[in-house]
Design a protein around this motif. Structure first.
Motif, PDB file in Angstrom:
ATOM      1  N   ASN A   1       0.584   3.623  -3.272  1.00  0.00           N
ATOM      2  CA  ASN A   1       0.083   5.132  -3.153  1.00  0.00           C
ATOM      3  C   ASN A   1       1.058   6.197  -3.644  1.00  0.00           C
ATOM      4  O   ASN A   1       0.686   7.335  -4.188  1.00  0.00           O
ATOM      5  CB  ASN A   1      -0.479   5.209  -1.791  1.00  0.00           C
ATOM      6  CG  ASN A   1      -1.770   4.335  -1.768  1.00  0.00           C
ATOM      7  OD1 ASN A   1      -2.517   3.974  -2.601  1.00  0.00           O
ATOM      8  ND2 ASN A   1      -2.015   3.738  -0.443  1.00  0.00           N
ATOM      9  N   GLU A   2       2.054   6.171  -3.193  1.00  0.00           N
ATOM     10  CA  GLU A   2       3.527   6.856  -3.447  1.00  0.00           C
ATOM     11  C   GLU A   2       3.401   6.942  -4.667  1.00  0.00           C
ATOM     12  O   GLU A   2       3.688   8.059  -5.547  1.00  0.00           O
ATOM     13  CB  GLU A   2       4.783   6.722  -2.718  1.00  0.00           C
ATOM     14  CG  GLU A   2       5.706   7.450  -2.783  1.00  0.00           C
ATOM     15  CD  GLU A   2       6.842   7.175  -2.144  1.00  0.00           C
ATOM     16  OE1 GLU A   2       8.041   7.082  -2.706  1.00  0.00           O
ATOM     17  OE2 GLU A   2       6.969   6.825  -0.775  1.00  0.00           O
ATOM     18  N   THR A   3       3.475   5.866  -5.661  1.00  0.00           N
ATOM     19  CA  THR A   3       3.806   5.728  -6.909  1.00  0.00           C
ATOM     20  C   THR A   3       2.780   6.255  -7.675  1.00  0.00           C
ATOM     21  O   THR A   3       2.933   7.028  -8.914  1.00  0.00           O
ATOM     22  CB  THR A   3       4.179   4.435  -7.293  1.00  0.00           C
ATOM     23  OG1 THR A   3       5.212   3.765  -6.590  1.00  0.00           O
ATOM     24  CG2 THR A   3       4.458   4.237  -8.896  1.00  0.00           C
TER      25      THR A   3
ATOM     26  N   ASP B   1     -11.543  -0.603  -4.530  1.00  0.00           N
ATOM     27  CA  ASP B   1     -11.360   0.246  -3.449  1.00  0.00           C
ATOM     28  C   ASP B   1     -12.572   0.738  -3.211  1.00  0.00           C
ATOM     29  O   ASP B   1     -13.009   1.681  -2.181  1.00  0.00           O
ATOM     30  CB  ASP B   1     -10.506   1.817  -4.108  1.00  0.00           C
ATOM     31  CG  ASP B   1     -11.405   2.314  -4.877  1.00  0.00           C
ATOM     32  OD1 ASP B   1     -12.326   2.011  -5.683  1.00  0.00           O
ATOM     33  OD2 ASP B   1     -11.212   3.578  -4.826  1.00  0.00           O
TER      34      ASP B   1
ATOM     35  N   GLU C   1      -1.885   9.172  -5.340  1.00  0.00           N
ATOM     36  CA  GLU C   1      -3.040   9.307  -4.464  1.00  0.00           C
ATOM     37  C   GLU C   1      -3.169   8.204  -3.465  1.00  0.00           C
ATOM     38  O   GLU C   1      -2.488   6.963  -3.364  1.00  0.00           O
ATOM     39  CB  GLU C   1      -4.228   9.559  -5.569  1.00  0.00           C
ATOM     40  CG  GLU C   1      -4.587   8.057  -6.303  1.00  0.00           C
ATOM     41  CD  GLU C   1      -5.883   8.427  -7.201  1.00  0.00           C
ATOM     42  OE1 GLU C   1      -6.928   8.382  -6.620  1.00  0.00           O
ATOM     43  OE2 GLU C   1      -5.585   8.251  -8.384  1.00  0.00           O
ATOM     44  N   SER C   2      -4.046   8.313  -2.570  1.00  0.00           N
ATOM     45  CA  SER C   2      -4.216   7.162  -1.595  1.00  0.00           C
ATOM     46  C   SER C   2      -5.330   6.306  -1.848  1.00  0.00           C
ATOM     47  O   SER C   2      -6.756   6.819  -2.190  1.00  0.00           O
ATOM     48  CB  SER C   2      -4.344   8.014  -0.382  1.00  0.00           C
ATOM     49  OG  SER C   2      -4.644   6.919   0.793  1.00  0.00           O
ATOM     50  N   ILE C   3      -5.169   5.241  -2.291  1.00  0.00           N
ATOM     51  CA  ILE C   3      -6.193   4.163  -2.652  1.00  0.00           C
ATOM     52  C   ILE C   3      -6.214   3.159  -1.339  1.00  0.00           C
ATOM     53  O   ILE C   3      -5.282   2.661  -1.006  1.00  0.00           O
ATOM     54  CB  ILE C   3      -6.036   3.402  -3.833  1.00  0.00           C
ATOM     55  CG1 ILE C   3      -5.795   4.325  -5.006  1.00  0.00           C
ATOM     56  CG2 ILE C   3      -6.998   2.432  -4.057  1.00  0.00           C
ATOM     57  CD1 ILE C   3      -6.897   4.953  -5.567  1.00  0.00           C
ATOM     58  N   ASN C   4      -7.316   2.931  -0.885  1.00  0.00           N
ATOM     59  CA  ASN C   4      -7.697   1.931   0.160  1.00  0.00           C
ATOM     60  C   ASN C   4      -8.615   0.839  -0.528  1.00  0.00           C
ATOM     61  O   ASN C   4      -9.761   0.824  -0.704  1.00  0.00           O
ATOM     62  CB  ASN C   4      -8.441   2.624   1.123  1.00  0.00           C
ATOM     63  CG  ASN C   4      -8.663   1.523   2.460  1.00  0.00           C
ATOM     64  OD1 ASN C   4      -8.117   0.761   2.752  1.00  0.00           O
ATOM     65  ND2 ASN C   4      -9.870   1.716   3.139  1.00  0.00           N
TER      66      ASN C   4
ATOM     67  N   ALA D   1       0.759  -1.160   0.000  1.00  0.00           N
ATOM     68  CA  ALA D   1       0.140  -0.008  -0.104  1.00  0.00           C
ATOM     69  C   ALA D   1       0.747   1.217   0.062  1.00  0.00           C
ATOM     70  O   ALA D   1       0.571   2.136  -0.871  1.00  0.00           O
ATOM     71  CB  ALA D   1      -0.975  -0.105   1.226  1.00  0.00           C
ATOM     72  N   ASN D   2       1.743   1.338   0.764  1.00  0.00           N
ATOM     73  CA  ASN D   2       2.667   2.434   0.926  1.00  0.00           C
ATOM     74  C   ASN D   2       3.113   2.738  -0.433  1.00  0.00           C
ATOM     75  O   ASN D   2       3.193   3.912  -0.939  1.00  0.00           O
ATOM     76  CB  ASN D   2       3.760   2.472   1.859  1.00  0.00           C
ATOM     77  CG  ASN D   2       3.108   2.482   3.126  1.00  0.00           C
ATOM     78  OD1 ASN D   2       2.074   3.170   3.501  1.00  0.00           O
ATOM     79  ND2 ASN D   2       3.768   1.966   4.277  1.00  0.00           N
ATOM     80  N   ASN D   3       3.821   1.948  -1.095  1.00  0.00           N
ATOM     81  CA  ASN D   3       4.768   2.183  -2.212  1.00  0.00           C
ATOM     82  C   ASN D   3       3.710   2.335  -3.313  1.00  0.00           C
ATOM     83  O   ASN D   3       3.977   3.210  -4.280  1.00  0.00           O
ATOM     84  CB  ASN D   3       5.538   0.664  -2.762  1.00  0.00           C
ATOM     85  CG  ASN D   3       6.706   0.433  -1.730  1.00  0.00           C
ATOM     86  OD1 ASN D   3       7.247   1.455  -0.881  1.00  0.00           O
ATOM     87  ND2 ASN D   3       7.127  -0.742  -2.011  1.00  0.00           N
TER      88      ASN D   3
END
Length: 181
Positions: free
Chosen positions: A36-38, A135, A41-44, A32-34
């Protein structure tokens, strides 16, 4: 991990770093960290889906509307598919355009499909297991679709026309011009 944005803004091909040796291979399919950074945007992701299909199956262009719109991260666990993402964002300069990427167990590529896109695939191998993260939760009242052979989309599913297998439900889908977006 190599990430390449397609010609459709927000839609990315993701190629994981695969570590192979005489025992087999290992790769991180999702972090998740990599991730979303790539993509910036923040995807859950809240729901995982998996399907199994035989050669020639075309799963038409499906999407969720409104508050139930879904972003997806898709990949193939076994076999090969031609994965198709269609930009259905009416304010987008690429509205109605698509990208088609071969995903396979061998190449381990993934495709991130943002909200506002339709999605479908065709099976190129004898069978294929397809896996995707969403998501948002599926909502039947918000589902929509476009028929696989819409001439305005002009998608080459890479399956001979006489070998295409489509569900009765997908055969009743409208063309893009008549779809409820």
């Amino acid at each position: 991990m190599k990430v390449t944005e397609t010609r459709l803004k927000g839609c990315f091909v993701i190629e994981p770093a695969v570590f192979k040796d005489d025992r087999g291979y290992f790769f991180e399919s999702f972090n998740a960290n990599n991730f979303n950074e790539t993509i910036g945007e923040s995807i859950n992701f809240v729901q995982d889906n998996q399907s199994y299909s035989s050669k020639g199956v075309v799963r038409a262009i499906h999407y969720q509307r409104g508050e139930f719109a879904q972003a997806k991260l898709v990949r193939v666990l076994s076999g090969r598919v031609l994965d198709v993402a269609v930009d259905l964002r009416q304010d987008s300069p690429t509205f109605g355009q698509h990208v088609a990427i071969e995903l396979s167990a061998e190449n381990k590529k993934q495709l991130f499909i943002p909200k506002g896109f339709g999605h479908g695939f065709s099976v190129l191998s004898e069978t294929a297991e397809f896996f995707y993260k969403c998501d948002n939760f599926y909502n039947k009242a918000s589902e929509g679709g476009i028929i696989y052979n819409d001439p305005s989309l002009d998608i080459d599913w890479q399956v001979p026309i006489d070998e295409i297998k489509v569900s009765d439900k997908d055969l009743e889908l409208p063309v893009l011009d008549n779809a409820l977006l």
